[in-house]
Structure formats: C-alpha cells, structure tokens
Enzyme design. Structure first.
Site, short mmCIF file in Angstrom:
data_model
loop_
_atom_site.label_atom_id
_atom_site.label_comp_id
_atom_site.label_asym_id
_atom_site.label_seq_id
_atom_site.Cartn_x
_atom_site.Cartn_y
_atom_site.Cartn_z
N LEU A 37 0.85 -1.20 0.00
CA LEU A 37 0.00 0.00 0.00
C LEU A 37 0.88 1.25 0.00
CD1 LEU A 37 -2.63 -1.13 2.70
CD2 LEU A 37 -2.76 -1.40 0.21
N HIS A 442 16.30 33.04 18.29
CA HIS A 442 17.61 33.30 17.71
C HIS A 442 18.61 32.30 18.27
CE1 HIS A 442 21.10 35.41 16.22
NE2 HIS A 442 21.63 35.33 17.43
#
Ligand code: FAD
Ligand code: NAI
Length: 464
Positions: A37, A442
C-alpha cells in the site's frame, strides 16, 4: 460484499480517504493493484527519493564540509548498494505502517486491479476475481511518468524516476530531460555521488512552476555540485547504443546540441493513470488531458463517484491528494469541508531546499496586482554561518497597499520545514508587518523570514 465507500488506489489520496471514511463510521474498502500500500508516494516517490537525498547529503557533507568543521576522516566512499538497501527498508517501514493503519481502522483491503462494471459495482482482478458493490466510489488511481512519443523507455539506460531510485551503479554522466522537481532532486542524488549531470529543460528556468528567482538561485547551487544546464532546449531525439545514450536537443536559434552519457532520466511530468479502470462502464468523463473530470466538490459527472489526487486537476502533490481524500470523506458524512488551493505549499528537496506558497512574482505581474518585495539572504544569518549553509534567500511578496502577504518563496537550508509557518501566516491573512513583529527564536533560519517581512513592510531589514 457491500460497502458504503470503496476507494480505488492506496496512495496518499486513497489511504487517507479510507482512514477518514472509517473514522466517520463508514464501512470502507480499499483496492490496490500492487502488493504494498502507499501508492507512488511511499513506494517510488516522496519517501524513497527523500531517503536517497538524505544519504547522499550526508555523503556530500562528509566529502566537502567535515574537514572545515574539524572532522578528519579518510576520503569517504559511496556504497550505492547500501544506500538503495536502506531506502528499501525505509519504504518497507512506511508501507507496513499503512497496513497497520488499515487494520486499526477496520478497513477491508483488496489487492488486485480494480475496474468498474457499473457505477456501483467494482471487479477486483487479483489472485482471484472478486466483485464488490459500493454506495460511493472514490477514484484515487494517481499518475504515471509521462514520456515523449519518440523516446523508447527501456528502463535500463533510458529511465524514469522509478528506475532512478534503484540504480545498481553511479552513472558517469546522467542526462536529465526536464528540469522540474524530479530532475533536480534525482539529479542531485547522483551529482552528489560524483556523476556529471546535464539537465535539458525546454523552458528558460529550472523548476519553472516556481518563482523565477528560485530557479535562478537553484541553478547556481546545482552548478556547484556538477550540474550542467541546457535551458531553453527542446529534446528532439534519444538514442541508445549499448551502454551509451545520446540525447539531441535544439536551442532557440535552431542549433543542435548532442549530449553523450550512460544514463538518461526522462522527467517531463506525469500523466493521470486511468488505464483498465473501466471508466466508460461507469459513465465517468475525463478531460482533454485524460484527468478524471470533477467539480469543486471533487464529484465526477456520476453522482456517487468522486476522484482525488494526481488523477484530477491541480498540483500533483501528496499533501494535496491527502486534503482531497479528507474533503470527500467529510462531505460523504454530511460535513462542509473546504480546501484553500491557493495555499498548498510546494517543496523541492534539493540542497539548498526550495519551498514556496502563494503567488509568484510572475503571477502577480500577470494579474496587474500592485505588490512590493522583501528579501533577505541566508549569508547574513548567524544560524546559517554557524552551519555553513549560507546559500539562498527568502523572498516575500506583499500587497502594496494593505501589506498582506501574497507569496513566500524560500531557497535555503530547511526551507521545507520553514514554509509551514508561512502557510499558517497566509491562512490567517497576516501582513508582512505582522510577521516582522512576531518574536522569532535566535539563532534560527526562520529569522530570515522575519527579516524579509521587515524588508517588505518597511523597506528595511535589521541585519542586511
Ligand atoms: P498515487 O500515489 O499514484 O497512488 C495511486 C495508487 O493507485 C497506486 O498505488 C496504484 O498502483 C493504484 N492504482 C491505480 N489504478 C488502480 C486500479 N485500477 N486498481 C487498483 N489500484 C490502482 N509529492 C510530494 O508532495 N512531496 C514529495 O516529496 C514528492 N516526491 C515525489 C518523488 C517522485 C520521484 C515522484 C514520482 C513523485 C513525488 N511526489 C511528491 C508526488 C506524489 O508521489 C504524488 O502526488 C502522490 O503520490 C499522489 O497521490 P495519489 O494518491 O493521487 O496517487
Ligand atoms: P515537472 O512538471 O515538475 O517538470 C517537468 C519539466 O520538464 C518542466 O520543467 C517542463 O518544462 C520540462 N519539459 C517538458 N517537456 C520537455 C521536453 N520535451 N524537453 C525538455 N524539457 C521538457 O515534472 P516532474 O519533475 O516529472 O515531476 C512530476 C510530478 O511529480 C510533479 O508534478 C511534481 O509535483 C511531483 N513531484 C513532487 C516532488 C516534490 O514535491 N518534492 C518531487 C518529485 C515529483
């Protein structure tokens, strides 16, 4: 057997539709002609190509960046057999996962070729012949590689993506016809392993469906790993003699170029796959491109028959097929789902990656829309310098008056994952200023998006 819903095809469209139908309480069957599948995506598409892209990325880093990072190793050697074996194992894990999901959701799985006898009766031609009936049928039969009439695909030297995912040797010179997504992704796999890769593309840009800036930047990066580009070239002949392949292409001046290699990958797009499906017996219409014709609700001209994914119009992408599978299932359950087709992201898994959502600059020009552009280069990003991934940029397109973001185009490290934040912003119709005022951690690559938004909104970025 009688089902409320029967789905033909078990790719990301079909298997997701089956799960959603089952979740909503419908008695569901799925038919798949192959033994495993998952369709193109899991078996010969998204997953195996990404497995090979990841392996070759590691190899390329080991060869080119480890030394500068302070990692001294002997010159690495590529073991293609192991790379292909690992890829096969990744595929196996993923397709087995779909088997599990089918069982968990009590979906009946039939292996064999499904074809309509009429609009509610499907014959399955597998180990034995069986017939089932369904109140509703979802066609999710996907697509196959397209070809040019004069090319004989021998699948050994003149190949499609399917064979390119299982080569036994590293090509010396791979000629790629078509500089679209498959061409640049699978070309990258072999270029990173040392092959010379020549891309012959009919149009003037690589990945021409994306914003032109992306194709131009990608061309620079790919040139750095051994790509040669023949843009604006039309292939006129492909000829194989023994282990050699000759590709002839014509440029815009009418001059011929002859390329000689040992493999030729034909990647000029894919065609909808409806062979032997018996659409005529169900009375289902197709359009002039052979795609199953559907309305905005993905209904065909036959009231109980729907179609989704690569076999219908629209982007040939796994996540688009998935959304369509969910939409049909929820409609059948009486809900009113919606897909925003303008915000289906597109990703190219080269390095740097390319990811995009919304309009391209070329589209906005065509629409005569007043827009502004914000840009930020990866080389100005601390995170990118730390990892030595400084190629690329972010390009934001925003409405000139309202500042609403109209398009986000990223070429750079981890663009594939970054684009999700862009899709979310656009789904909520954020302005460039909105994004530029959101705190971004950051150091991260996402700071490039914030900076490009600041550039679009106010004509200024902080770090460039
Ligand atoms: P498919 O996945 O094609 O599945 C259709 C299934 O139906 C197949 O298993 C087929 O055997 C079966 N079938 C057909 N006819 C019958 C029948 N009559 N009876 C029974 N079964 C039948 N997309 C992405 O979004 N991201 C990627 O990174 C990406 N990478 C790709 C890489 C490659 C090399 C390729 C070729 C494609 C890639 N794609 C990618 C595209 C993606 O694979 C397709 O968009 C997606 O698989 C479409 O899903 P689908 O369910 O419509 O059809
Ligand atoms: P594509 O449509 O991306 O690219 C085909 C390219 O071939 C185009 O640039 C086209 O201009 C060019 N072309 C067409 N005829 C030509 C000719 N005669 N000579 C030279 N060039 C020619 O199709 P591709 O790469 O085959 O991929 C098929 C589909 O699979 C795509 O629609 C894509 O959406 C999907 N896919 C998605 C991936 C992803 O999401 N990362 C990865 C791989 C495939």
């Amino acid at each position: 057997m009688k089902y409320q819903v029967t789905i033909i095809g078990s790719g990301p469209g079909g298997y997701v539709a089956a799960i959603r139908c089952a979740q909503l309480g419908m008695k569901t069957a799925i038919i798949e002609k192959y033994n495993t599948l998952g369709g193109t995506c899991l078996n010969v598409g998204c997953i195996p190509s990404k497995a090979l892209l990841d392996s070759t990325h590691h190899f390329h880093d080991a060869e080119h960046t480890f030394k500068e990072h302070g990692i001294d190793i002997p010159k690495p050697k590529a073991n293609l057999t192991q790379m292909i074996a690992r890829k096969a194992d990744v595929v196996k894990q993923n397709t087995a996962g779909i088997d599990y999901l089918m069982k968990k959701n009590k979906i009946d799985v039939f292996h064999g070729m499904g074809s309509f006898l009429d609009s509610t009766t499907i014959q399955i031609d597998g180990k034995k012949k069986e017939t089932i009936t369904a109140e509703n049928v979802i066609i999710a039969t996907g697509s196959k590689p397209a070809n040019l009439p004069f090319i004989k695909l021998d699948k050994e030297r003149i190949i499609t993506s399917t064979e390119a995912l299982a080569l036994k040797e590293i090509p010396k010179h791979m000629i790629v016809i078509g500089g679209g997504v498959i061409g640049v992704e699978l070309g990258s796999v072999y270029a990173r392993l040392g092959a010379k890769v020549s891309v012959v593309e009919f149009l003037d840009n690589l990945i021409p469906n994306m914003d032109t800036t992306m194709g131009k930047e990608l061309k620079k990066s790919l040139s750095g790993i051994g790509f040669e580009h023949y843009l604006g070239h039309k292939v006129t002949a492909v000829d194989r003699r023994g282990k050699n392949v000759t590709v002839t292409a014509e440029n815009k001046k009418g001059e011929n170029v002859e390329l000689k290699g040992d493999y030729c990958l034909v990647s000029i797009g894919r065609r909808p796959y409806t062979d032997k499906l018996g659409l005529d017996k169900a009375g289902v219409q197709v359009d002039d491109k052979g795609r199953v014709e559907v309305d905005a609700h993905l209904r065909t001209n036959v009231p109980n028959v729907y179609a989704i994914g690569d076999v219908v119009k629209g982007a040939m992408l796994a996540h688009k097929a998935e959304e369509e599978g969910v939409l049909v299932a929820e409609q059948l359950a009486g809900q009113k789902p919606h897909i925003n087709y303008d915000l289906i992201p597109g990703v190219v898994y080269t390095w740097p990656e390319v990811a995009s959502v919304g309009s391209t600059e070329e589209q906005l020009k065509k629409q005569d829309r007043a827009y502004k552009v914000g840009k930020f280069p990866f080389k100005a990003l601390g995170r990118a310098r730390a990892s030595m991934d400084t190629e690329g940029l972010v390009k934001i397109l925003a409405d000139k008056q309202t500042d609403e973001i109209l398009g986000i185009h990223i070429i750079g490290a981890r663009a594939a994952d970054m684009i999700a934040a862009g899709v979310t912003a656009m789904e909520y119709r954020a302005s460039a200023e909105d994004v530029s005022r959101i705190s971004h951690a950051h150091p991260t690559y996402m700071e490039a998006v914030k900076e490009a938004c600041l550039d679009a909104a106010e004509g200024r970025a902080i770090h460039s």
